[in-house]
Design an enzyme around this catalytic site. Sequence first.
Site, PDB file in Angstrom:
ATOM      1  N   CYS A  21       0.861  -1.180   0.000  1.00  0.00           N
ATOM      2  CA  CYS A  21       0.000   0.000   0.000  1.00  0.00           C
ATOM      3  C   CYS A  21       0.900   1.233   0.000  1.00  0.00           C
ATOM      4  O   CYS A  21       2.067   1.156  -0.385  1.00  0.00           O
ATOM      5  CB  CYS A  21      -0.989  -0.009   1.174  1.00  0.00           C
ATOM      6  N   ASN A  34       2.327   1.490   4.399  1.00  0.00           N
ATOM      7  CA  ASN A  34       2.556   0.217   5.090  1.00  0.00           C
ATOM      8  C   ASN A  34       2.214   0.295   6.574  1.00  0.00           C
ATOM      9  O   ASN A  34       2.868  -0.305   7.405  1.00  0.00           O
ATOM     10  CB  ASN A  34       3.991  -0.271   4.866  1.00  0.00           C
ATOM     11  N   CYS A  38      -1.520   0.582   7.370  1.00  0.00           N
ATOM     12  CA  CYS A  38      -2.943   0.227   7.484  1.00  0.00           C
ATOM     13  C   CYS A  38      -3.293  -0.980   6.621  1.00  0.00           C
ATOM     14  O   CYS A  38      -3.457  -2.083   7.122  1.00  0.00           O
ATOM     15  CB  CYS A  38      -3.840   1.411   7.107  1.00  0.00           C
ATOM     16  N   ARG A  39      -3.414  -0.747   5.314  1.00  0.00           N
ATOM     17  CA  ARG A  39      -3.955  -1.784   4.430  1.00  0.00           C
ATOM     18  C   ARG A  39      -3.017  -2.964   4.232  1.00  0.00           C
ATOM     19  O   ARG A  39      -3.432  -4.116   4.387  1.00  0.00           O
ATOM     20  CB  ARG A  39      -4.323  -1.177   3.075  1.00  0.00           C
ATOM     21  N   SER A  40      -1.769  -2.724   3.855  1.00  0.00           N
ATOM     22  CA  SER A  40      -0.904  -3.867   3.548  1.00  0.00           C
ATOM     23  C   SER A  40      -0.525  -4.696   4.778  1.00  0.00           C
ATOM     24  O   SER A  40      -0.494  -5.923   4.679  1.00  0.00           O
ATOM     25  CB  SER A  40       0.327  -3.452   2.732  1.00  0.00           C
ATOM     26  N   ASP A  60      -8.103   3.701   1.511  1.00  0.00           N
ATOM     27  CA  ASP A  60      -7.129   3.868   2.590  1.00  0.00           C
ATOM     28  C   ASP A  60      -7.823   4.367   3.856  1.00  0.00           C
ATOM     29  O   ASP A  60      -8.260   5.522   3.920  1.00  0.00           O
ATOM     30  CB  ASP A  60      -6.047   4.858   2.157  1.00  0.00           C
TER      31      ASP A  60
END
Length: 150
Positions: free
Chosen positions: A8, A11, A13-15, A123
Amino acid sequence: MHKILFVCLGNICRSPSAEAVFATKAKHARLSVIVDSAGTGDWHVGEAPYGPMQAAAKLRAYDLSPLRARQFTVEDFSGFDLIVAMDEANLRDIERLRPTGNDTPVKLMMSYAPQTRVTAVPDPYYTRDFDEALDLIEVASDGLLAELQA
């Protein structure tokens, strides 16, 4: 053994959530994988995942606390069998670094959940909707898992 990298922007939150969710699902399915995550930007290198993201993930029994942000590098193309981007901007940033002759697949996370008709994981650092991000990551992880098991 499959080696998968989730990417993301920062690095945090999402990934890292995708790393934890997919690792958990793969473990339950007894699928041997190596997973990691990275960000296209360097703002958060060395930091733990964002607190509210960790809290939302913990409510679903995913532990993000041991993870630390790192930046995506050109070496990741040779270190992984599959690179999974959270949105189109991340995918473009990854592709800009692709070495000539490298054929490592880079796919969008939501391509593994075509039934959702969603193309990107928004995000939550900006949307503040951590549950939406986790919902999408879980559905796409199920799709990725099914593809790898096929």
